[in-house]
Design a protein around this motif. Structure first.
Motif, short mmCIF file in Angstrom:
data_model
loop_
_atom_site.label_atom_id
_atom_site.label_comp_id
_atom_site.label_asym_id
_atom_site.label_seq_id
_atom_site.Cartn_x
_atom_site.Cartn_y
_atom_site.Cartn_z
N ALA A 1 0.81 -1.22 0.00
CA ALA A 1 0.00 0.00 0.00
C ALA A 1 0.84 1.27 0.00
N SER A 2 2.16 1.13 0.07
CA SER A 2 3.00 2.33 0.10
C SER A 2 3.33 2.83 -1.30
N ILE A 3 2.92 2.07 -2.32
CA ILE A 3 3.19 2.44 -3.72
C ILE A 3 1.91 2.31 -4.54
N PRO A 4 1.86 2.94 -5.71
CA PRO A 4 0.68 2.81 -6.58
C PRO A 4 0.47 1.36 -7.02
N LYS B 1 5.92 11.33 0.67
CA LYS B 1 5.68 12.78 0.65
C LYS B 1 4.97 13.18 -0.64
N LYS B 2 3.89 13.95 -0.47
CA LYS B 2 3.11 14.35 -1.64
C LYS B 2 3.92 15.18 -2.63
N LYS B 3 4.88 15.95 -2.11
CA LYS B 3 5.66 16.79 -3.00
C LYS B 3 6.52 15.96 -3.94
N ASN B 4 6.75 14.69 -3.59
CA ASN B 4 7.51 13.78 -4.44
C ASN B 4 6.59 12.91 -5.29
N GLY B 5 5.31 13.25 -5.31
CA GLY B 5 4.37 12.50 -6.14
C GLY B 5 3.78 11.28 -5.45
N GLY B 6 4.12 11.06 -4.19
CA GLY B 6 3.62 9.90 -3.50
C GLY B 6 2.21 10.09 -2.96
N LYS B 7 1.54 9.01 -2.69
CA LYS B 7 0.20 9.04 -2.12
C LYS B 7 0.22 8.37 -0.75
N GLU C 1 -4.93 6.11 0.13
CA GLU C 1 -5.25 6.52 -1.24
C GLU C 1 -4.92 5.40 -2.22
N ASN C 2 -3.77 4.74 -2.00
CA ASN C 2 -3.41 3.61 -2.85
C ASN C 2 -4.37 2.43 -2.66
N VAL C 3 -4.85 2.25 -1.44
CA VAL C 3 -5.84 1.20 -1.16
C VAL C 3 -7.11 1.46 -1.96
#
Length: 319
Positions: A228-231, A262-268, A272-274
């Motif tokens: 869940a830590s990645i798309p 971090k959202k600034k790095n494009g992460g969710k 959100e990924n769930v």
């Protein structure tokens, strides 16, 4: 990598009595709505928003050790309601108290004897026929290599080294049975998607893992682990859809929910990924599969997994 358009549909007669009986009563028979639809089309829905007229049900926050922002609102039609569980007379407020934390799973009367008091490694098998033959119910853990499968298994049984963990993917190469409380099994299966493994070894893993899914009569449910830590990854979507195509009972277990990009790095955020993953597979299932958010670091989801396993197991044993 498993490609959906190359997979033949499995006739339900291959299953022995208990597996389809459990699946039918859980109203989770997955079936693609469009036979010609392939997994690649799932990605076009990633940013779409599906409308609903149902009021979202918030996950209960009592005794929750994760930040408030990780709570995932759940609409009623997306809940997993176990068999012999009547929710028709429940209000939204009363039903929300029965949902397992960080999941879409409603607690039922079968959720008893959930705690682990004993856990022992029994054997490693290279094919389904060599697996234990004592008839005890079992739950299989499977996921992409390095998804945290062995760590989650250790967290569930509160043993740091029951299942060996490694920073190198592909360590699990057999069907590993762990007997719990001398009454049921946790099964650790080889991870998929490990590109560095020899081609012949990857084919062998895929062959005996699929044979286990399709022919193991004591298999209550497959717990498919998703990072869940990645798309969403295409191979995970294909695996979930393959299990659905072949009518294999499945619970989605989202791992590493303590990691926050971090959202600034494009992460969710993990939640959100769930949500994204569930939206992507929604069109391939008649009803929502059960899912749970977990973390082996914080033990988030440990008790919820055990309660879910208990209600599946006790219903399976009764019927």
């Amino acid at each position: 990598m498993v490609m959906l358009h190359q997979l033949p549909r499995l006739h339900s007669s291959i299953f022995l009595t208990k597996t389809p009986f459990l699946y039918t009563h859980f109203n989770l028979l997955p079936k693609p709505k469009l036979p010609t639809k392939t997994t690649s089309t799932l990605f076009s829905a990633l940013n779409s928003t599906l409308s609903t007229t149902s009021e979202p049900i918030p996950i209960p926050t009592h005794n929750l050790d994760i930040p408030e922002e990780t709570h995932v609102p759940i609409s009623i039609e997306k809940l997993f309601v176990p068999p012999d569980t009547d929710v028709s007379s429940d209000t939204t407020a009363s039903l929300s108290t029965r949902i397992l934390k960080g999941s879409n799973i409603v607690l039922s009367k079968y959720a008893r004897d959930a705690q682990v008091s004993q856990a022992d490694f029994v054997k490693s098998s290279v094919d389904t026929q060599a697996c234990p033959s004592d008839g005890l119910p079992e739950f299989a853990l499977v996921g992409r290599s390095n998804v945290g499968k062995s760590s989650l298994l250790n967290s569930i049984v509160r043993r740091k080294k029951l299942a060996l963990t490694s920073k190198k993917p592909g360590k699990t190469q057999c069907i590993n049975h762990f007997r719990i409380n001398d009454s049921w099994y946790l099964v650790d299966l080889p991870g998929y998607g490990y590109a560095a493994a020899p081609h012949e070894l990857r084919i062998d893993w895929e062959k005996f893992t699929k044979d286990y899914f399709l022919n193991r009569s004591t298999l209550v449910s497959v717990f498919l682990l998703i990072d869940a830590s990645i798309p969403a990854k295409k191979i995970d979507l294909e695996y979930a859809s393959w299990l659905g195509e072949n009518q294999v009972p499945m619970t989605l277990v989202f791992t590493k929910c303590d990691k926050r990009k971090k959202k600034k790095n494009g992460g969710k955020r993990p939640e959100e990924n769930v949500n994204d993953f569930q939206e992507l597979i929604r069109g391939f299932f008649q009803t929502a599969p059960p899912w749970i958010m977990t973390s082996s670091v914080t033990n988030q989801g440990r008790d919820e997994i055990l309660l879910h396993m208990a209600q599946l197991r006790n219903y399976w044993l009764k019927h």
